[in-house]
Design an enzyme around this catalytic site. Structure first.
Site, PDB file in Angstrom:
ATOM      1  N   GLY A 120      44.119  50.685  37.750  1.00  0.00           N
ATOM      2  CA  GLY A 120      43.452  51.876  37.232  1.00  0.00           C
ATOM      3  C   GLY A 120      44.398  53.029  36.931  1.00  0.00           C
ATOM      4  O   GLY A 120      43.957  54.152  36.694  1.00  0.00           O
ATOM      5  N   SER A 177      45.717  47.223  35.206  1.00  0.00           N
ATOM      6  CA  SER A 177      45.896  47.807  33.879  1.00  0.00           C
ATOM      7  C   SER A 177      46.201  46.775  32.789  1.00  0.00           C
ATOM      8  O   SER A 177      47.026  47.023  31.912  1.00  0.00           O
ATOM      9  CB  SER A 177      46.973  48.898  33.916  1.00  0.00           C
ATOM     10  OG  SER A 177      46.579  49.950  34.794  1.00  0.00           O
ATOM     11  N   HIS A 194      39.974  42.239  47.642  1.00  0.00           N
ATOM     12  CA  HIS A 194      40.428  43.210  46.630  1.00  0.00           C
ATOM     13  C   HIS A 194      41.048  44.403  47.341  1.00  0.00           C
ATOM     14  O   HIS A 194      40.579  44.822  48.410  1.00  0.00           O
ATOM     15  CB  HIS A 194      39.244  43.645  45.759  1.00  0.00           C
ATOM     16  CG  HIS A 194      39.698  44.403  44.549  1.00  0.00           C
ATOM     17  ND1 HIS A 194      40.050  45.728  44.612  1.00  0.00           N
ATOM     18  CD2 HIS A 194      39.906  44.006  43.271  1.00  0.00           C
ATOM     19  CE1 HIS A 194      40.446  46.119  43.400  1.00  0.00           C
ATOM     20  NE2 HIS A 194      40.367  45.096  42.572  1.00  0.00           N
ATOM     21  N   GLY A 222      39.040  48.150  34.300  1.00  0.00           N
ATOM     22  CA  GLY A 222      38.568  49.075  33.265  1.00  0.00           C
ATOM     23  C   GLY A 222      38.313  48.437  31.910  1.00  0.00           C
ATOM     24  O   GLY A 222      37.259  48.660  31.297  1.00  0.00           O
ATOM     25  N   ASN A 247      36.162  42.352  36.443  1.00  0.00           N
ATOM     26  CA  ASN A 247      35.638  42.935  37.687  1.00  0.00           C
ATOM     27  C   ASN A 247      35.069  44.304  37.328  1.00  0.00           C
ATOM     28  O   ASN A 247      35.809  45.246  37.104  1.00  0.00           O
ATOM     29  CB  ASN A 247      36.787  43.058  38.704  1.00  0.00           C
ATOM     30  CG  ASN A 247      36.357  43.770  39.978  1.00  0.00           C
ATOM     31  OD1 ASN A 247      35.170  44.028  40.181  1.00  0.00           O
ATOM     32  ND2 ASN A 247      37.319  44.089  40.831  1.00  0.00           N
ATOM     33  N   TRP A 248      33.744  44.362  37.277  1.00  0.00           N
ATOM     34  CA  TRP A 248      33.098  45.607  36.826  1.00  0.00           C
ATOM     35  C   TRP A 248      33.067  46.673  37.914  1.00  0.00           C
ATOM     36  O   TRP A 248      32.657  47.806  37.659  1.00  0.00           O
ATOM     37  CB  TRP A 248      31.673  45.307  36.332  1.00  0.00           C
ATOM     38  CG  TRP A 248      31.630  44.450  35.094  1.00  0.00           C
ATOM     39  CD1 TRP A 248      32.698  43.989  34.362  1.00  0.00           C
ATOM     40  CD2 TRP A 248      30.462  43.964  34.416  1.00  0.00           C
ATOM     41  NE1 TRP A 248      32.263  43.250  33.291  1.00  0.00           N
ATOM     42  CE2 TRP A 248      30.904  43.214  33.302  1.00  0.00           C
ATOM     43  CE3 TRP A 248      29.094  44.092  34.649  1.00  0.00           C
ATOM     44  CZ2 TRP A 248      30.005  42.597  32.418  1.00  0.00           C
ATOM     45  CZ3 TRP A 248      28.199  43.480  33.772  1.00  0.00           C
ATOM     46  CH2 TRP A 248      28.658  42.741  32.669  1.00  0.00           C
ATOM     47  N   LYS A 249      33.459  46.317  39.130  1.00  0.00           N
ATOM     48  CA  LYS A 249      33.484  47.278  40.243  1.00  0.00           C
ATOM     49  C   LYS A 249      32.135  48.008  40.350  1.00  0.00           C
ATOM     50  O   LYS A 249      31.106  47.430  40.013  1.00  0.00           O
ATOM     51  CB  LYS A 249      34.672  48.228  40.087  1.00  0.00           C
ATOM     52  CG  LYS A 249      35.996  47.465  39.907  1.00  0.00           C
ATOM     53  CD  LYS A 249      37.221  48.322  39.996  1.00  0.00           C
ATOM     54  CE  LYS A 249      38.463  47.454  39.797  1.00  0.00           C
ATOM     55  NZ  LYS A 249      39.707  48.193  39.908  1.00  0.00           N
ATOM     56  N   GLU A 263      47.490  41.645  42.373  1.00  0.00           N
ATOM     57  CA  GLU A 263      47.169  42.958  41.824  1.00  0.00           C
ATOM     58  C   GLU A 263      47.980  44.021  42.551  1.00  0.00           C
ATOM     59  O   GLU A 263      47.582  44.462  43.643  1.00  0.00           O
ATOM     60  CB  GLU A 263      45.677  43.265  42.003  1.00  0.00           C
ATOM     61  CG  GLU A 263      44.747  42.292  41.305  1.00  0.00           C
ATOM     62  CD  GLU A 263      43.382  42.915  41.028  1.00  0.00           C
ATOM     63  OE1 GLU A 263      42.955  42.865  39.879  1.00  0.00           O
ATOM     64  OE2 GLU A 263      42.778  43.485  41.946  1.00  0.00           O
ATOM     65  N   GLU A 299      40.808  47.456  46.892  1.00  0.00           N
ATOM     66  CA  GLU A 299      39.876  48.558  47.178  1.00  0.00           C
ATOM     67  C   GLU A 299      39.071  48.261  48.439  1.00  0.00           C
ATOM     68  O   GLU A 299      38.736  49.167  49.203  1.00  0.00           O
ATOM     69  CB  GLU A 299      38.969  48.807  45.954  1.00  0.00           C
ATOM     70  CG  GLU A 299      39.752  49.494  44.835  1.00  0.00           C
ATOM     71  CD  GLU A 299      39.330  49.107  43.428  1.00  0.00           C
ATOM     72  OE1 GLU A 299      38.233  48.572  43.230  1.00  0.00           O
ATOM     73  OE2 GLU A 299      40.155  49.332  42.502  1.00  0.00           O
TER      74      GLU A 299
HETATM   75  P1  13P Z   1      42.252  47.891  36.182  1.00  0.00           P
HETATM   76  O1  13P Z   1      42.300  46.801  35.147  1.00  0.00           O
HETATM   77  O2  13P Z   1      41.234  48.943  35.888  1.00  0.00           O
HETATM   78  O3  13P Z   1      43.615  48.424  36.484  1.00  0.00           O
HETATM   79  O4  13P Z   1      41.734  47.194  37.546  1.00  0.00           O
HETATM   80  C1  13P Z   1      42.314  46.014  37.977  1.00  0.00           C
HETATM   81  C2  13P Z   1      41.497  45.479  39.089  1.00  0.00           C
HETATM   82  O5  13P Z   1      41.457  46.042  40.168  1.00  0.00           O
HETATM   83  C3  13P Z   1      40.701  44.259  38.835  1.00  0.00           C
HETATM   84  O6  13P Z   1      40.206  43.733  40.022  1.00  0.00           O
END
Ligand code: 13P
Length: 250
Positions: free
Chosen positions: A172, A212, A96, A234, A9-11, A166, A98
């Site tokens: 993150g 993470s 998600h 990430g 997931n490149w966000k 998650e 976020e």
């Molecule tokens: P990280 O791997 O950066 O913690 O993010 C996880 C995530 O939100 C994947 O959707």
């Protein structure tokens, strides 16, 4: 035996040119004809078309990060599931944390999106997860069960669905849930799903872990009985790290 699935997931990272470059490198490494697992990448909406072209020959699954629950209309700034399907997407990530935290996606909204995306022929990654405060107050299981039950309300067939657990406190932050902590929640999600869809459907359901995930913890996480791959933030922005995680799953 469930096939593991790893999705990057490149966000909100990478321009179209950067996305194409990263996708090209990943496609060269993943190639075609992989059998052990599934691999997907989720670039920004803007890059879906161009990334779709450079990964088309490979086994990589083109994934979007969200969608709206209507097909079209006056929803400025939004992208619909039918548009994603027409753009060649295989998967869409929904719910998600976020989106839930910053953009007001309640479980009821997520549920509408899930139904629409499935209806449009997309496969769905439904994300669930508890906050640190919820974990510390001992309500993790009820929060997750609620998100699963509400997210799937009225969904009759889950064969095109993956759930991603998650924990919000692990995203993150560099803090990963221990493999035992994660597996416990995954087992409880599977039990919830068994209660609604029956034991066979629950046994087939893939449940990814996200938060993470790194090359250094992927092997242990993916060796747990209920962890069927990862949703990677990430670490998916770096080819070598992402490929190390993919190889841990495959
Ligand atoms: P990280 O791997 O950066 O913690 O993010 C996880 C995530 O939100 C994947 O959707």
């Amino acid at each position: 035996m469930r096939k593991k699935i790893v999705v990057g997931n490149w966000k909100m990272n990478n321009t179209v040119a950067e996305s194409v470059e990263l996708a090209t490198e990943i496609a060269e490494k993943v190639g075609s004809g992989i059998i052990g697992c599934e691999v997907g990448i989720a670039p920004t909406f803007l890059a879906l078309n161009e990334v779709g072209k450079v990964i088309e020959w490979s086994d990589i699954l083109l994934t979007a990060q969200d969608c709206h629950y209507e097909n079209d209309g006056a929803f400025t700034g939004e992208v619909s599931a039918s548009m994603l399907a027409a753009a060649g997407c295989d998967f869409v990530i929904l719910g998600h944390s976020e989106r839930r935290q910053y953009f007001g996606d309640t479980s009821a909204i997520v549920n509408r999106k899930v139904k629409k995306a499935l209806e449009e022929g997309l496969r769905v990654i439904l994300c669930v997860g508890e906050t640190l405060q919820e974990r510390e107050s001992g309500v993790t299981e009820s929060v997750i069960t609620g998100q699963v039950v509400e997210g799937l309300d009225g969904v009759s067939d889950i064969s095109n669905l993956v759930i991603a657990y998650e924990p919000v406190w692990a995203i993150g932050t560099g803090k990963t849930a221990t493999s035992a902590q994660a597996d416990e929640v995954h087992a409880s999600i599977r039990a919830t799903v068994a209660g609604i869809y029956g034991a066979k459907a629950a046994e087939h359901l893939r449940i990814q872990y996200g938060g993470s995930v790194k090359p250094s913890n992927a092997v242990e996480l993916f060796s747990m009985p209920n962890i069927d791959g990862g949703l990677i933030g990430g670490a998916s922005l770096n080819v070598d790290d992402f490929m190390a995680i993919v190889n841990a799953a495959c």
